[in-house]
Write an enzyme that holds these catalytic residues in place. Sequence first.
Site, PDB file in Angstrom:
ATOM      1  N   CYS A   1      13.419  10.974   7.143  1.00 45.63           N
ATOM      2  CA  CYS A   1      13.182  10.407   8.357  1.00 45.63           C
ATOM      3  C   CYS A   1      14.401  10.653   9.252  1.00 45.63           C
ATOM      4  CB  CYS A   1      12.684   9.057   8.645  1.00 45.63           C
ATOM      5  SG  CYS A   1      13.627   7.786   7.795  1.00 45.63           S
TER       6      CYS A   1
ATOM      7  N   GLU B   1       9.162   1.249  11.437  1.00 48.03           N
ATOM      8  CA  GLU B   1       9.979   2.181  11.146  1.00 48.03           C
ATOM      9  C   GLU B   1       9.125   3.852  11.164  1.00 48.03           C
ATOM     10  OE1 GLU B   1      12.026   1.091   7.612  1.00 48.03           O
ATOM     11  OE2 GLU B   1      12.906  -0.496   8.750  1.00 48.03           O
TER      12      GLU B   1
ATOM     13  N   LYS C   1       0.762  -1.189   0.003  1.00 43.34           N
ATOM     14  CA  LYS C   1      -0.106  -0.085   0.057  1.00 43.34           C
ATOM     15  C   LYS C   1       0.956   1.219   0.076  1.00 43.34           C
ATOM     16  CE  LYS C   1      -1.980   3.004   1.780  1.00 43.34           C
ATOM     17  NZ  LYS C   1      -1.820   4.266   1.248  1.00 43.34           N
TER      18      LYS C   1
HETATM   19  P1  NAD Z   1       1.992   8.259   7.341  1.00 40.36           P
HETATM   20  O1  NAD Z   1       1.903   7.786   8.654  1.00 40.36           O
HETATM   21  O2  NAD Z   1       0.907   9.452   7.284  1.00 40.36           O
HETATM   22  O3  NAD Z   1       1.608   7.427   6.181  1.00 40.36           O
HETATM   23  C1  NAD Z   1       2.373   6.323   5.747  1.00 40.36           C
HETATM   24  C2  NAD Z   1       1.515   5.397   5.268  1.00 40.36           C
HETATM   25  O4  NAD Z   1       0.552   4.554   5.950  1.00 40.36           O
HETATM   26  C3  NAD Z   1       0.743   5.778   3.891  1.00 40.36           C
HETATM   27  O5  NAD Z   1       0.789   4.763   2.895  1.00 40.36           O
HETATM   28  C4  NAD Z   1      -0.721   5.704   4.373  1.00 40.36           C
HETATM   29  O6  NAD Z   1      -1.612   5.897   3.509  1.00 40.36           O
HETATM   30  C5  NAD Z   1      -0.624   4.819   5.650  1.00 40.36           C
HETATM   31  N1  NAD Z   1      -1.883   4.794   6.560  1.00 40.36           N
HETATM   32  C6  NAD Z   1      -2.265   6.038   7.134  1.00 40.36           C
HETATM   33  N2  NAD Z   1      -3.083   5.957   8.233  1.00 40.36           N
HETATM   34  C7  NAD Z   1      -3.076   4.344   7.928  1.00 40.36           C
HETATM   35  C8  NAD Z   1      -3.955   3.558   8.733  1.00 40.36           C
HETATM   36  N3  NAD Z   1      -4.938   3.845   9.830  1.00 40.36           N
HETATM   37  N4  NAD Z   1      -3.868   2.004   8.519  1.00 40.36           N
HETATM   38  C9  NAD Z   1      -3.087   1.592   7.482  1.00 40.36           C
HETATM   39  N5  NAD Z   1      -2.460   2.596   6.915  1.00 40.36           N
HETATM   40  C10 NAD Z   1      -2.477   3.923   7.054  1.00 40.36           C
HETATM   41  O7  NAD Z   1       3.383   8.763   6.959  1.00 40.36           O
HETATM   42  P2  NAD Z   1       3.834   9.886   5.841  1.00 40.36           P
HETATM   43  O8  NAD Z   1       3.258  11.167   6.013  1.00 40.36           O
HETATM   44  O9  NAD Z   1       3.618   9.118   4.669  1.00 40.36           O
HETATM   45  O10 NAD Z   1       5.390   9.686   6.034  1.00 40.36           O
HETATM   46  C11 NAD Z   1       6.148  10.657   6.827  1.00 40.36           C
HETATM   47  C12 NAD Z   1       6.351  10.003   8.274  1.00 40.36           C
HETATM   48  O11 NAD Z   1       7.172   8.841   8.016  1.00 40.36           O
HETATM   49  C13 NAD Z   1       7.513  10.921   9.131  1.00 40.36           C
HETATM   50  O12 NAD Z   1       7.061  10.802  10.344  1.00 40.36           O
HETATM   51  C14 NAD Z   1       8.887  10.020   8.729  1.00 40.36           C
HETATM   52  O13 NAD Z   1       9.601  10.579  10.082  1.00 40.36           O
HETATM   53  C15 NAD Z   1       8.270   8.757   8.841  1.00 40.36           C
HETATM   54  N6  NAD Z   1       9.510   7.999   7.998  1.00 40.36           N
HETATM   55  C16 NAD Z   1      10.097   7.028   8.883  1.00 40.36           C
HETATM   56  C17 NAD Z   1      11.179   6.239   8.307  1.00 40.36           C
HETATM   57  C18 NAD Z   1      11.891   5.369   9.087  1.00 40.36           C
HETATM   58  O14 NAD Z   1      12.663   4.832   8.480  1.00 40.36           O
HETATM   59  N7  NAD Z   1      11.949   5.462  10.607  1.00 40.36           N
HETATM   60  C19 NAD Z   1      11.379   6.558   7.104  1.00 40.36           C
HETATM   61  C20 NAD Z   1      10.826   7.497   6.202  1.00 40.36           C
HETATM   62  C21 NAD Z   1       9.599   8.234   6.971  1.00 40.36           C
END
Ligand code: NAD
Length: 486
Positions: free
Chosen positions: A288, A254, A178
Amino acid sequence: MNEFKNFINGEFVTTSSGKTFENRNPVDNSLIGMVHEAGKPEVDAAVQAAKAAMKGPWGKMTQAQRIEMLNRVADRINERFDEFLDAECKDTGKPRKVASHIDIPRGAANFKAFSETLANHPTEAFKLDTPDGKGALNYGHRKPKGVIAVISPWNLPLLLMTFKVGPALACGNAVVVKPSEETPATATLLGEVMNECGVPPGVYNVVHGFGGNSAGAFLTANTDVDAITFTGETSTGETIMRAASVGLRNISMELGGKNPGIVFADCDMDKAIEGTMRSAFVNCGQVCLGTERVYVERPIFEAFVQRLKEGVENLKLGRPEDPEVDFGPLVSQEHKEKVLSYYNLAVEEGATVVVGGGIPDMGAELNAGAWVEPTIWTGLSDDARVVNEEIFGPCCHIRPFDTEEEVIELANDTQYGLAATIWTENSSRAVRVAEAMDVGLAWVNSWFLRDLRTAFGGAKESGIGREGGVHGLEFYTETKNVCIKL
Ligand code: NAD
């Protein structure tokens, strides 16, 4: 008009509901195409296709055959490099210079590196003495977990998705991906590559949509999904953990960060400036592992702030195609609003704006895009929200410190624990401080230097579990002990 369809059981499909949503280019807010939003029927079909694939030819393949196939996938991504590059730059707005160096080559490499790890990593074996003197032989056998849900974010779409899909498939699982609703293109394109490389139908599936009450939630709720690997915000991770608790399914998380950069007076200033420029501003600060809190030892504080400011002033903003451009827009209008709200909050909280702090004038053609200025602040108190909350934008706060003990305390004073970067030429200090950091990844005199054989993940609220190298094998396989009485 481009269409982004779901990829289920080797075929591109629309949705029974007919629901679509727009995919826009953040450079100028132009429409790239329409995305077909998977409903529950499509998500369930993708999970069933993955489950069936495990029982079909994929499940019967030898490890060597799987690895050969995944190597072909990596090669094919590289052959279609320009298409992947174009798709990623349109979805994210990031400069081609960045994506051609990081996103696409590293995205392809993920299919090779993990295969090699798997091929070369032994399991354990123990000979047990028994009272009859004949003994027993124990050995570990790794079995694929089954159907893995891969939920990925928008900041490094192909790279972060294949960082999970690569090892999951190398270990013999099938996946349902997804991708983020902001960046559907490269995951879709990868479906074509899978078919071209002869990957059996159902091994790699893609469902498009949003999180809550959409494809993300339908996928995590499906108990035929055996494990969920997620990269994204900490609060989303908490929601997904709750979903995974039904049926007691394994998770790998992550999550977010508020990463410190620590600059000692004995650093090589050129390296520290160059590294901090990248860690705070590359990919418009949407990494991130990026640095949003910089601590600089007092004797070099003023000089450091001045030089970082000059670095920011020299960044070239513009269209991804321009080879001189090193700074693009944020990913979306929504994210722009979030980052700007922190820019305003910083001023309310009493920050000195060293540079930036607003919206750049990009000219009539681009002003509708998601542009913000790269920004540096000083002067905030340690409890300011801007110093404690993840902004995920091109900005950092710089604060002076006086002692090693003080800066360790400051750096660790956060609920997050993803990464830390330390700049010093004193190797004893480097090791001492790196080991004192409550993080999953500590870099000394570098940043984002990744060896795929090493562990990747976060401490505290930045994650659960480790992926990368042999650590990924723990998550993507079930280790069984086979005991043979001799
Ligand atoms: P997000 O959590 O908003 O979304 C990530 C994914 O989760 C998307 O595909 C979204 O559609 C899905 N999602 C959202 N709500 C959901 C639910 N209730 N159930 C299932 N899926 C759901 O994150 P984002 O805004 O896309 O990315 C930015 C964030 O990601 C920042 O916090 C960043 O730090 C983090 N990040 C972490 C790493 C790491 O390796 N630790 C790497 C990259 C980004």
